[in-house]
Design an enzyme around this catalytic site. Structure first.
Site, PDB file in Angstrom:
ATOM      1  N   PRO A 193      14.548  -2.828   3.230  1.00  0.00           N
ATOM      2  CA  PRO A 193      13.310  -3.386   2.711  1.00  0.00           C
ATOM      3  C   PRO A 193      12.125  -3.329   1.412  1.00  0.00           C
ATOM      4  CG  PRO A 193      12.966  -2.605   4.958  1.00  0.00           C
ATOM      5  CD  PRO A 193      13.460  -1.530   4.649  1.00  0.00           C
ATOM      6  N   GLY A 253       6.277  -1.153   1.564  1.00  0.00           N
ATOM      7  CA  GLY A 253       5.823  -0.036   1.922  1.00  0.00           C
ATOM      8  C   GLY A 253       6.301   1.754   2.352  1.00  0.00           C
ATOM      9  N   LEU A 254       8.347   0.961   1.788  1.00  0.00           N
ATOM     10  CA  LEU A 254       8.403   2.180   2.361  1.00  0.00           C
ATOM     11  C   LEU A 254       9.137   2.991   0.874  1.00  0.00           C
ATOM     12  CD1 LEU A 254      10.805   0.591   5.339  1.00  0.00           C
ATOM     13  CD2 LEU A 254       8.457   2.138   5.737  1.00  0.00           C
ATOM     14  N   GLY A 255       9.251   2.513   0.069  1.00  0.00           N
ATOM     15  CA  GLY A 255       9.499   3.453  -1.360  1.00  0.00           C
ATOM     16  C   GLY A 255      10.472   2.691  -1.882  1.00  0.00           C
ATOM     17  N   ASP A 296       4.214   8.478  -3.802  1.00  0.00           N
ATOM     18  CA  ASP A 296       6.261   7.567  -3.666  1.00  0.00           C
ATOM     19  C   ASP A 296       7.070   8.471  -3.760  1.00  0.00           C
ATOM     20  OD1 ASP A 296       4.269   6.036  -1.780  1.00  0.00           O
ATOM     21  OD2 ASP A 296       5.730   4.200  -2.755  1.00  0.00           O
TER      22      ASP A 296
HETATM   23  O1  PMV Z   1       4.041   1.508  -2.031  1.00  0.00           O
HETATM   24  P1  PMV Z   1       3.977   1.589  -0.771  1.00  0.00           P
HETATM   25  O2  PMV Z   1       3.206   0.379  -0.737  1.00  0.00           O
HETATM   26  O3  PMV Z   1       3.923   2.076   0.093  1.00  0.00           O
HETATM   27  O4  PMV Z   1       1.981   2.009  -1.442  1.00  0.00           O
HETATM   28  C1  PMV Z   1       1.540   3.355  -1.966  1.00  0.00           C
HETATM   29  C2  PMV Z   1       0.249   3.729  -1.182  1.00  0.00           C
HETATM   30  C3  PMV Z   1      -0.436   3.458  -2.513  1.00  0.00           C
HETATM   31  O5  PMV Z   1      -1.349   4.640  -1.920  1.00  0.00           O
HETATM   32  C4  PMV Z   1      -1.271   1.843  -1.599  1.00  0.00           C
HETATM   33  C5  PMV Z   1      -0.524   3.694  -3.726  1.00  0.00           C
HETATM   34  C6  PMV Z   1      -0.223   4.707  -4.511  1.00  0.00           C
HETATM   35  O6  PMV Z   1       0.412   4.778  -5.403  1.00  0.00           O
HETATM   36  O7  PMV Z   1      -0.658   5.798  -4.440  1.00  0.00           O
END
Ligand code: PMV
Length: 323
Positions: free
Chosen positions: A96, A100-102, A149
């Protein structure tokens, strides 16, 4: 025709604090993936197709921030290719978006791998190189990404990560015991760039409070690393819940994430927290076989939009790698 793929990811410990140099731990979501298919195009030009988004454009017509176009241009630059052949590049993803799942990093990594192999540049494809190229794309979409990520989707292993100049500290590591996690979607989309930017504004206003929060996250990540390697599942759960409380203090949680964390814990999860940038997206709950069904049912009754289950399996030890 060349097909390649990259996984989604979850952050187990240390999101946001990782941007400020604290350690974080992430793991791949290997059964939820992005795919890229590269073929020779019988017609002139490089065609970029994303059926999930109903998009089909030529590279020459694409905006500079178009996700696939940026990857093609990045690879051309990194491999020093003067002129690319006529190609069709099709991407699809089970991950999705904006949750937040990359998903963005996985799509970029899949295109980089497939395109490099198709162009006879497979020798470039170390995990480190794929991660570095993906990072360049992440910068376009996320502003100041920590690099976690791109690292976890490229290495596809649990990683202990510390942002560092000139090279990040990356240690793929093995968990001692399988970890069963439920990944529940709030259904609320959020922009990592916006949330990271908002944390930065708050940090600028009150750096001493925020530095203390970030340092506590770093201590949790370090303790969690030991607990993961020792197989202390109860402690891992407890540390996840403590990490969530710190993310609340950063104001990156929101009512639905908090509710899902609460109901998961009440139904017997060993620990629960938001995962990723927050303000929506997904939360993760650590479960045992005994409570998995109860936690899943509780999350659905609290209106989780979708639940994925994943098991982080013990793997053989990998040597530390730079990158
Ligand atoms: O891309 P997301 O929503 O999984 O967030 C990444 C993690 C953060 O620590 C919030 C941002 C980062 O660049 O590490």
């Amino acid at each position: 025709m060349t097909i390649d793929t990259a996984p989604g990811k979850i952050i187990l410990f240390g999101e946001h604090a990782v941007v400020y140099g604290q350690p974080a731990i992430a793991a791949p979501l290997s059964h939820v993936r992005a795919y890229a298919v590269v073929k020779n195009n019988p017609n002139p030009g490089i065609r970029l197709i994303a059926p999930d988004l109903g998009s089909d454009i030529l590279l020459s017509d694409a905006d500079t921030d178009d996700a696939i176009a940026a990857v093609v241009t990045q690879l051309q630059k990194a491999a020093n290719i003067q002129e690319l052949p006529d190609l069709t590049i099709t991407v699809s993803s089970q991950i999705p978006i904006a949750s937040g799942l990359g998903s963005g990093a996985a799509i970029a990594a899949a295109v980089i791998r497939a395109l490099a192999v198709h162009l006879g540049l497979g020798y470039l494809l170390t995990d480190e190189w794929v991660s570095d190229q993906t990072y360049e794309i992440e910068k376009i979409h996320h502003g100041t990404p920590s690099g976690i990520d791109n690292t976890v989707v490229a290495y596809e292993r649990p990683v202990y990560f510390v942002r560092h100049q000139p090279r990040n500290h990356i240690e793929p590591f093995a968990v001692a015991k399988p970890l069963r996690l439920l990944v529940a979607d709030t259904g609320i989309r959020s922009s990592t760039k916006d949330v990271v930017g908002d944390v930065r504004r708050q940090w600028e206003l009150d750096s001493s409070t925020f530095n203390t929060i970030f340092e506590s996250c770093g201590r949790i990540a370090n303790t969690a690393r030991q607990a993961l390697e020792a197989g202390d599942v109860a402690q891992i759960g407890q540390l996840m819940t403590e990490n969530h409380a710190l993310l609340q203090k950063m104001s990156v949680s929101e009512p639905k994430l908090d509710r899902l964390v609460e109901v998961a814990l009440a139904a017997g999860a060993l620990g629960a927290k938001l995962s990723g940038a927050g303000r929506g997206g997904n939360m993760i709950a650590l479960v045992t076989d005994d409570v998995e069904t109860a936690v899943s049912t509780a999350l659905l009754s609290a209106n989780a939009k979708n639940i994925l289950t994943t098991t982080i399996l013990p793997t053989k030890n990998f040597p530390p790698q730079g990158g």
